[in-house]
Motif scaffolding. Sequence first.
Motif, PDB file in Angstrom:
ATOM      1  N   ARG A  65       0.876  -1.173   0.000  1.00  0.00           N
ATOM      2  CA  ARG A  65       0.000   0.000   0.000  1.00  0.00           C
ATOM      3  C   ARG A  65       0.910   1.218   0.000  1.00  0.00           C
ATOM      4  O   ARG A  65       1.790   1.317   0.854  1.00  0.00           O
ATOM      5  CB  ARG A  65      -0.876   0.043   1.257  1.00  0.00           C
ATOM      6  N   HIS A 100      -5.616  -8.493   0.455  1.00  0.00           N
ATOM      7  CA  HIS A 100      -5.269  -9.020   1.785  1.00  0.00           C
ATOM      8  C   HIS A 100      -6.461  -8.795   2.708  1.00  0.00           C
ATOM      9  O   HIS A 100      -7.440  -8.162   2.332  1.00  0.00           O
ATOM     10  CB  HIS A 100      -3.984  -8.362   2.322  1.00  0.00           C
ATOM     11  N   HIS A 102      -7.297  -8.281   7.179  1.00  0.00           N
ATOM     12  CA  HIS A 102      -6.697  -8.075   8.505  1.00  0.00           C
ATOM     13  C   HIS A 102      -7.794  -7.860   9.530  1.00  0.00           C
ATOM     14  O   HIS A 102      -8.931  -7.485   9.173  1.00  0.00           O
ATOM     15  CB  HIS A 102      -5.715  -6.905   8.505  1.00  0.00           C
ATOM     16  N   ARG A 108     -12.431   4.424   4.307  1.00  0.00           N
ATOM     17  CA  ARG A 108     -11.698   5.310   3.408  1.00  0.00           C
ATOM     18  C   ARG A 108     -12.577   6.490   3.059  1.00  0.00           C
ATOM     19  O   ARG A 108     -13.747   6.314   2.729  1.00  0.00           O
ATOM     20  CB  ARG A 108     -11.302   4.578   2.122  1.00  0.00           C
ATOM     21  N   HIS A 141      -9.594  -7.453   0.631  1.00  0.00           N
ATOM     22  CA  HIS A 141      -9.764  -6.238  -0.169  1.00  0.00           C
ATOM     23  C   HIS A 141      -8.519  -5.936  -0.981  1.00  0.00           C
ATOM     24  O   HIS A 141      -7.395  -6.173  -0.535  1.00  0.00           O
ATOM     25  CB  HIS A 141     -10.132  -5.035   0.713  1.00  0.00           C
TER      26      HIS A 141
HETATM   27 FE   FE2 Z   1      -5.902  -3.381   4.153  1.00  0.00          FE
END
Ligand code: FE2
Length: 314
Positions: A65, A100, A102, A108, A141
């Motif tokens: 990212r 990934h 988590h 966002r 995502h």
């Molecule tokens: Fe993420």
Amino acid sequence: MQVASSIDDVIAEAANVHAHPLWKAPHARVAAPNPRSLAHCWSYRQLRSLLVRAGELISAEEADRRVFMMINPGSEPPCTTETIAAAYQLILPGECAPAHRHTPFALRFIVEGTGAFTAVNGEKVWMEPGDLILTPSWAFHDHGKEGAGPMLWVDGLDVPLMSYLRIQFFEEWKEARFPSLEIGGASNLRYPWAEMEQRLRDEPGAYALVPYLQRVGGQAISRTMGAYAERIDAGTSSPARQSTVSHVYVVRSGRGRTHVGSTVLEWEPGDTFAIPTWQAFHHEALDGTAYLFAMHDRPLIDALGYYQEQRPAR
Ligand code: FE2
Ligand code: GTQ
């Protein structure tokens, strides 16, 4: 025969068996919440320029990212406030920020650009400036970008809590993209700006606050984090607030100032500012109507039964 010992001897011996006197632990007896974080504003102009430079030097794939975390000057990574980690992300045309998942929840708030999407648990969601997009805990995502120009947004995650609890963990999907489909109609993951702005305009008065609630079920957007948007008409101020909740704001439009205790934060579109717990604050719109997006930890604080507020002295 036993020799009489001093209290210091007792404390020293206690340390040998990993015990510590509470009366030497002043943090247990403070009169008010005492966050380490400070009121602080990150300039979009500065962060954007750093992200664009990073964009010439590292790809989204390489970086995983391409994100600059906004670290509170009174605290340390990953904290923007005690409970919220906010970050600025840039994605460029044709890039893929690989899939990934988590334990932290992520939201966002889109600031600039067009043609980017995120795919969350198989649902492909387009992102436009002003939109709020949700990524629930443990949902796979990935992000992508079509068309010209950069796309920038602010991420907000409950990472500080997760890392404190030592339950922050993460898994990569076996491929760059998680299989996804566009789902027509209103999504529980996307809250378009046009809809929110209309709701704020429909409220009477010079100041309005509208919470984001899940389309399905009407609860807060997560168990830990909530969000709302505010309208402050030009030349007016919001009411002052003080509570055990901390906030991170993103300026959608307008210019103004936020008074946080004795600190004054000046802001313009794209700027992001942190308001630690228990700081009295209010906003002032300078020229033009100001629209602000806020993320906060009230769902977490409420769930624990730790919400308190007081009428700020002004
Ligand atoms: Fe993420
Ligand atoms: O876009 O998935 O700012 O996983 C921090 C962690 C963004 C993301 C962040 C992440 C992401």
